[in-house]
Design an enzyme around this catalytic site. Sequence first.
Site, PDB file in Angstrom:
ATOM      1  N   GLY A 316       0.797  -0.978   0.056  1.00  0.00           N
ATOM      2  CA  GLY A 316       0.102  -0.157   0.103  1.00  0.00           C
ATOM      3  C   GLY A 316       0.903   1.330  -0.028  1.00  0.00           C
ATOM      4  O   GLY A 316       1.988   1.312  -0.588  1.00  0.00           O
ATOM      5  N   GLU A 317       0.427   2.057   0.733  1.00  0.00           N
ATOM      6  CA  GLU A 317       1.112   3.534   0.590  1.00  0.00           C
ATOM      7  C   GLU A 317       1.090   4.469  -0.518  1.00  0.00           C
ATOM      8  O   GLU A 317       1.479   5.623  -0.397  1.00  0.00           O
ATOM      9  CB  GLU A 317       2.566   3.402   1.105  1.00  0.00           C
ATOM     10  CG  GLU A 317       2.820   2.825   2.551  1.00  0.00           C
ATOM     11  CD  GLU A 317       4.289   2.610   2.718  1.00  0.00           C
ATOM     12  OE1 GLU A 317       5.003   3.138   1.941  1.00  0.00           O
ATOM     13  OE2 GLU A 317       4.513   1.780   3.917  1.00  0.00           O
TER      14      GLU A 317
END
Lengths: 356, 356
Positions: A316-317
């Site tokens: 993610g991120e």
Amino acid sequence: MEKIREVINRIRPIQQSAYEDVKKRLNNLTKPAESLGRLEELAQRYIAIKGDNNAKLEKKVIFTFAGDHGVADEGVSAFPREVTAQMVLNFLHGGAGVNVLARHVGAEVVVVDIGVDYDFKQSDGLVIRKIARGTRNMLKEPAMTYKEAIRGMKTGIEIAEEWSQRADIVGTGDMGIGNTTPSSAIVSVLTGEPVENVTGMGTGITHDTFKRKIDIIKEAIKINKPNPLDPIDVLSKVGGFEIAGIAGLILGAASKNIPVVVDGFISGASALIALRLQPAVRDYIFTSHLSVERGHKVIIEKLGTNALLDLNLRLGEGTGAALGIGLVEAGFKILTQMATFDNAGVSTKAPSPIYG
Amino acid sequence: MEKIREVINRIRPIQQSAYEDVKKRLNNLTKPAESLGRLEELAQRYIAIKGDNNAKLEKKVIFTFAGDHGVADEGVSAFPREVTAQMVLNFLHGGAGVNVLARHVGAEVVVVDIGVDYDFKQSDGLVIRKIARGTRNMLKEPAMTYKEAIRGMKTGIEIAEEWSQRADIVGTGDMGIGNTTPSSAIVSVLTGEPVENVTGMGTGITHDTFKRKIDIIKEAIKINKPNPLDPIDVLSKVGGFEIAGIAGLILGAASKNIPVVVDGFISGASALIALRLQPAVRDYIFTSHLSVERGHKVIIEKLGTNALLDLNLRLGEGTGAALGIGLVEAGFKILTQMATFDNAGVSTKAPSPIYG
């Protein structure tokens, strides 16, 4: 809701003719027709979204929305809740995965605190739009009120609008310990897929925790009764602030003709909400990669695209979005930097019926 | 042959322990263990190949080997033979696909004239090591003599050795009108796959040409009787100069502990020759992408890897290698630029049996 409706109504499907115009340009370049495959499709779609044959691709921005989750109290993640805030600070110091990959592709990372359980100081690269210090525990009550969910989406829309003159392309990203749990809940409710089919191991939980996670998602859906026909109801009851913000960013970007590169599973849940509100949004979305999280495949099918990358990512991120932006830019450069047959003095092939 | 044997004997399989050391470093970074999937594997392998924990990844070079093919006289390509030389000039002017994508990832393109039917002037970015002005027509006689094939491979080895102090990572690329035809022949002979299974549409030929192409490959194999147990015999009889050069480059790079990112189908045929001469070479190869050319899948299976990208590319030149280099570098930067849990003040997860 007025604002969201207005934005939704502004989004139009891309006309096929816009792709064809770019295709003609691509076919004059010194290469066999279509030999750069999906890179050419990326260029076509980028220009078609922009609606401008002279569109640039310079400023690239990844918006990483961060929020905490009440349901994290149930131990659905391998990491403690305070990691959300710690990772935000890591983003601001440039030490996280998304920072490294964004630098690699020349993109800026903007972190949006939309619901972290921590009071950050003002800082470069941080936009503070906190709606609450995390959602409520969806195992006991709706994660957000309907109003909070709308505020979350409006936040994303506003950010897209604020950046619309500066950002040529945007990427999405998320940070929120526990947020694969609400994402799986959203995907299950909106697609009708059994929870088991759209729930994965998140950051790396034990098998026992995994079984509990599935039970918690089922129970949260049972208790809150989200209405599958109302994506915002689903978002509010079993979603999260960062998921709302990303959904808003996607809609806002599309409404401003900004191509949006969507990250993995969490961003995908947001994209699904955006898609249910306005199916034409799919024309503006580039799906960066296929996540390890098993629910992601279901989302990508609904978006009707193929992911650009399949690298077993599950961080993610905005890490996948960063790599995706790099590929879209590669396609754009093919279109704008390659020589044509004419100006390079390269012979074209004999005119003949092309087979493949 | 002495030189080739010496290089082959210098190539050693990578020890498993080299990967494990890098894995420990990766697991201290601020992300769930293994959550960056294949990017982490790329970093592991890059460092393991280098055999140096402090290895850099700065200088990136793509070597595009160019040569003409006698068999092009049979009309197996959609483009006329003079396009090989024209494209070399296009490379030198920076207008081709490989130039655009190499610039995108910060790599230099070095063009090697190993057998083009044209006399180039000295020029920056061009290395002239012409063995002949194209191969002979393999439909009538062996494309090269055994000696010429060895000279071609030695050329690639020498280039790898000359650059071994300057290039941290290399990519392969090809240019040669007609060269999917010898590549399919090589793959068919070396793997035993029927010609039909490893022959594709090249730059975009008609269906009639495609059928003729298959017949020509079958006939060339029948006439020349390449020995499947002697990769250099196969290379000489149904190969090409650029294919020989790339095979040499791969072996030379491996022998100097330089990671080599292999392009598509033509480079894949070269990799297959290198692999048959020294199976350990596979540890040094990164397979950049899966080409549209149908024989490529067979090659990738023999290499025992997965391609990094699947973007329907079929241009060659080193375009896929350029994108692959960008991904290897992304993995390398994850390893070398991310913060650790300790120095970022991020909590690690509770020690527990990790499931996924």
